[in-house]
Scaffold this motif. Structure first.
Motif, mmCIF file in Angstrom:
data_model
loop_
_atom_site.group_PDB
_atom_site.id
_atom_site.type_symbol
_atom_site.label_atom_id
_atom_site.label_comp_id
_atom_site.label_asym_id
_atom_site.label_seq_id
_atom_site.Cartn_x
_atom_site.Cartn_y
_atom_site.Cartn_z
ATOM 1 N N ARG A 2 1.035 -0.905 0.232
ATOM 2 C CA ARG A 2 0.407 0.278 -0.160
ATOM 3 C C ARG A 2 0.505 1.040 -0.219
ATOM 4 N N VAL A 3 0.506 1.969 -0.402
ATOM 5 C CA VAL A 3 1.465 3.425 -1.451
ATOM 6 C C VAL A 3 -0.232 4.699 -0.875
ATOM 7 N N GLY A 4 0.052 5.298 0.845
ATOM 8 C CA GLY A 4 -1.162 5.894 0.672
ATOM 9 C C GLY A 4 -2.731 5.144 -0.064
ATOM 10 N N ASP A 5 -3.271 6.406 -0.781
ATOM 11 C CA ASP A 5 -4.313 5.885 -0.989
ATOM 12 C C ASP A 5 -4.288 4.820 -2.347
ATOM 13 N N ALA A 33 -14.878 -2.992 -6.905
ATOM 14 C CA ALA A 33 -13.177 -3.655 -7.263
ATOM 15 C C ALA A 33 -12.711 -2.359 -7.722
ATOM 16 N N PRO A 34 -11.124 -2.295 -7.554
ATOM 17 C CA PRO A 34 -10.364 -1.403 -7.882
ATOM 18 C C PRO A 34 -10.704 -0.859 -8.443
ATOM 19 N N ARG A 35 -10.468 0.597 -8.739
ATOM 20 C CA ARG A 35 -9.363 1.006 -10.696
ATOM 21 C C ARG A 35 -8.434 1.168 -10.971
ATOM 22 N N THR A 48 -6.557 1.419 -7.497
ATOM 23 C CA THR A 48 -6.845 2.436 -5.992
ATOM 24 C C THR A 48 -6.958 1.222 -4.362
ATOM 25 N N TYR A 49 -6.859 1.929 -3.159
ATOM 26 C CA TYR A 49 -6.867 1.026 -2.107
ATOM 27 C C TYR A 49 -8.461 1.613 -2.245
ATOM 28 N N VAL A 50 -8.719 -0.263 -2.042
ATOM 29 C CA VAL A 50 -10.415 -0.486 -1.576
ATOM 30 C C VAL A 50 -10.167 -0.757 0.322
ATOM 31 N N SER A 51 -11.164 1.023 0.620
ATOM 32 C CA SER A 51 -10.680 0.416 2.082
ATOM 33 C C SER A 51 -11.670 -0.201 2.517
#
Length: 245
Positions: A2-5, A33-35, A48-51
């Motif tokens: 993970r790097v930021g968001d 789903a992630p982008r 993208t990180y899925v929170s």
């Protein structure tokens, strides 16, 4: 990593095809789903990180409840409806060969394990880790999910909170929440048995030819777990089948 968001992942031969799939999901409005954001200066995928909370083991009570199972079925149905219109690039490369018994009808996730489902508010929200995505059928993707979520497994290999679940009732609940037709419900056990046989052969082969994580999983008893699951399914076939009629 993970790097930021964002999440950075190594590029794989299948990554361009997976990126095309994720871009399609974004275009049709599927938000589970992630982008894809591109490739970084080190040649890694940027997603993208899925929170939320991944359903890592040991599972929390909310992840094994009926509400979670029904929510997962609804999420998988939305995903299948969204990906049905996806046309893969002509040069698409997918990570794993087919194990199905029918012609593909869509591109499925093919690895809907608890670890690959993100929960928000104790409800299934998104699917992550699309590395194993490939052309498949709705039913085969469902069977793959039920292997882990019903679960179709020997109790000795289940998460502690899954040991005493009524698997037959959970199969029916998932089918109801997904809206699976009766003709397909009657094939779930048959296709699950076929999947066990073919996944055993496939995993053994990849452990030898690819090594790495595949070899570690095999050495860790993956083959034995598949065999035990198949034997458990055979022993409880009639009981499970009664819930799918």
């Amino acid at each position: 990593m993970r790097v930021g968001d964002t999440v950075r992942r190594p590029m794989r031969p299948s990554s361009p095809a997976v990126h095309a799939l994720l871009s399609h999901l974004e275009a049709v409005g599927f938000d589970g789903a992630p982008r894809v954001l591109g490739v970084d200066e080190r040649g890694r995928q940027i997603l993208t990180y899925v929170s939320g909370q991944a359903a890592i083991r040991p599972l929390h009570p909310y992840a094994v409840g009926e509400e979670a199972l029904a929510g997962l079925a609804a999420l998988v149905r939305r995903f299948h409806d969204a990906t049905e219109s996806f046309v893969p690039p002509p040069d698409a490369v997918w990570e794993e060969g087919s194990m199905e018994d029918a012609a593909p009808e869509l591109v499925g996730h093919c690895d809907i394990t608890p670890e690959n489902v993100i929960f928000r508010g104790k409800k299934p929200w998104a699917l992550i880790d699309f590395d194993m995505a490939r052309p498949t059928t709705r039913l085969f993707d469902i069977v793959t999910a039920l292997r882990h979520w019903a679960p179709i497994a020997d109790p000795i290999d289940r998460d502690p909170l899954q040991c005493h679940l009524d698997v037959g009732a959970r199969l029916r609940l998932f089918c109801d929440a997904y809206g699976l037709p009766a003709r397909d419900r009657r094939r779930i056990l048959e296709l699950s048995r076929l999947r066990f046989d073919r996944s055993y052969v496939a995993m053994r082969s990849r452990a030898v030819t690819d090594g790495g994580g595949w070899a570690r999983m095999w050495e860790g008893g993956a083959g034995e777990r598949i065999r035990r699951a198949a034997a458990w399914l055979d022993a409880h076939w009639d009981e499970l089948d009664a819930h799918l009629r």
